[in-house]
Design an enzyme around this catalytic site. Structure first.
Site: not given
Ligand code: IPE
Ligand code: IPE
Ligand code: MG
Length: 237
Positions: A12, A17, A29, A58, A123, A180, A199
């Site tokens: 995440d 970032w 991304h 989803t 892996l 996370r 954990e």
């Molecule tokens: C969870 O991250 C899904 C992925 C990392 C692919 P999100 O950034 O989409 O989750 P929420 O919306 O903050 O819960």
């Molecule tokens: C995680 O990064 C990647 C995906 C969910 C595709 P985010 O896109 O959720 O990045 P933030 O959380 O908005 O910074």
């Molecule tokens: Mg996110």
């Protein structure tokens, strides 16, 4: 050090970032996908056998059309990179989630990736794409009910193992450690059944900056935890 056999990651913070350095979310991304290649190698070097990463949930379809289509494009490119990595590093790639919502081209790439790497013994790498635990459980219940109706399964004999065998993660052991990145402390519909005893490790580091030292820190933290199951110490090994 006791290295977890299976590590699950919610990668995440790509968007935040990128924005923090004045770049568009999609740049995050792209850098995030690049970082994942490195982390796969690091994980294997550290002795991790299974790595399961959340790439698209989803719920992520709710993002702007622009971001979703940029992500789809990135996944197409990423499947090509993965194909090469799987070959070079003897890595097996499996997809969890429901790819039927993706373009036929991406679906074909994903099938090729799984098929061509299925005998690899390095892996064991799971990518969660259009994945949501509730969706996974719903699909499993549908398949299970169909088998009961057809007389292939006796509903009285359904066990926890039966249910697990209908999930996308059938045959994959449950994660020992969940990581996370980027400060959020929720599961966002990830592996709800599978993480009953996992954990959890949360860090503020955003995914594009989560490097090997960070992974080592997470494993060290895992080692300091007193792992217990229902009040009993977990036996080593
Ligand atoms: C969870 O991250 C899904 C992925 C990392 C692919 P999100 O950034 O989409 O989750 P929420 O919306 O903050 O819960
Ligand atoms: C995680 O990064 C990647 C995906 C969910 C595709 P985010 O896109 O959720 O990045 P933030 O959380 O908005 O910074
Ligand atoms: Mg996110």
């Amino acid at each position: 050090m006791n290295v977890p056999q299976h590590v699950a990651i919610i990668l995440d913070g790509n968007g935040r970032w990128a924005q923090s350095i004045g770049m568009p979310r999609n740049f995050g991304h792209i850098r995030g996908a690049k970082n994942l290649e490195t982390i796969c190698k690091d994980a294997w070097d550290l002795g991790i056998k299974y790595l399961t990463v959340y790439l698209f949930s989803t719920e992520n379809w709710k993002r702007s059309q622009e971001e979703v289509s940029a992500l789809m494009q990135l996944f197409r490119r990423y499947t090509k990179t993965s194909l090469r990595m799987a070959r070079e590093n003897n890595m097996r790639v499996r997809v969890i989630g429901d790819p039927s919502a993706f373009s036929p081209a991406l679906q074909a790439n994903l099938r090729e990736l799984e098929e061509s790497s299925k005998n690899n013994t390095g892996l064991q790498f799971q990518i969660a794409l259009n994945y949501g635990s509730r969706d996974e459980i719903t699909r499993a219940v549908r398949a299970l009910s169909a088998d009961c109706r057809a007389g292939r399964l006796d509903s009285e004999k359904i066990t926890e193992e039966t249910i697990a065998s209908y999930l996308d993660t059938a045959e994959i052991p449950d994660p020992d450690l969940l990581i996370r990145t980027s400060g959020e402390m929720r599961l966002s519909n990830y592996l709800l059944w599978q993480m009953a005893y996992t954990e959890f490790y949360f860090t503020d580091v955003p995914w594009p900056e989560f490097h090997k030292e960070e992974l080592v820190k997470a494993i060290e933290m895992y080692n300091r935890r007193n792992r217990r199951y229902g009040g009993l110490e977990k036996e080593e090994g």
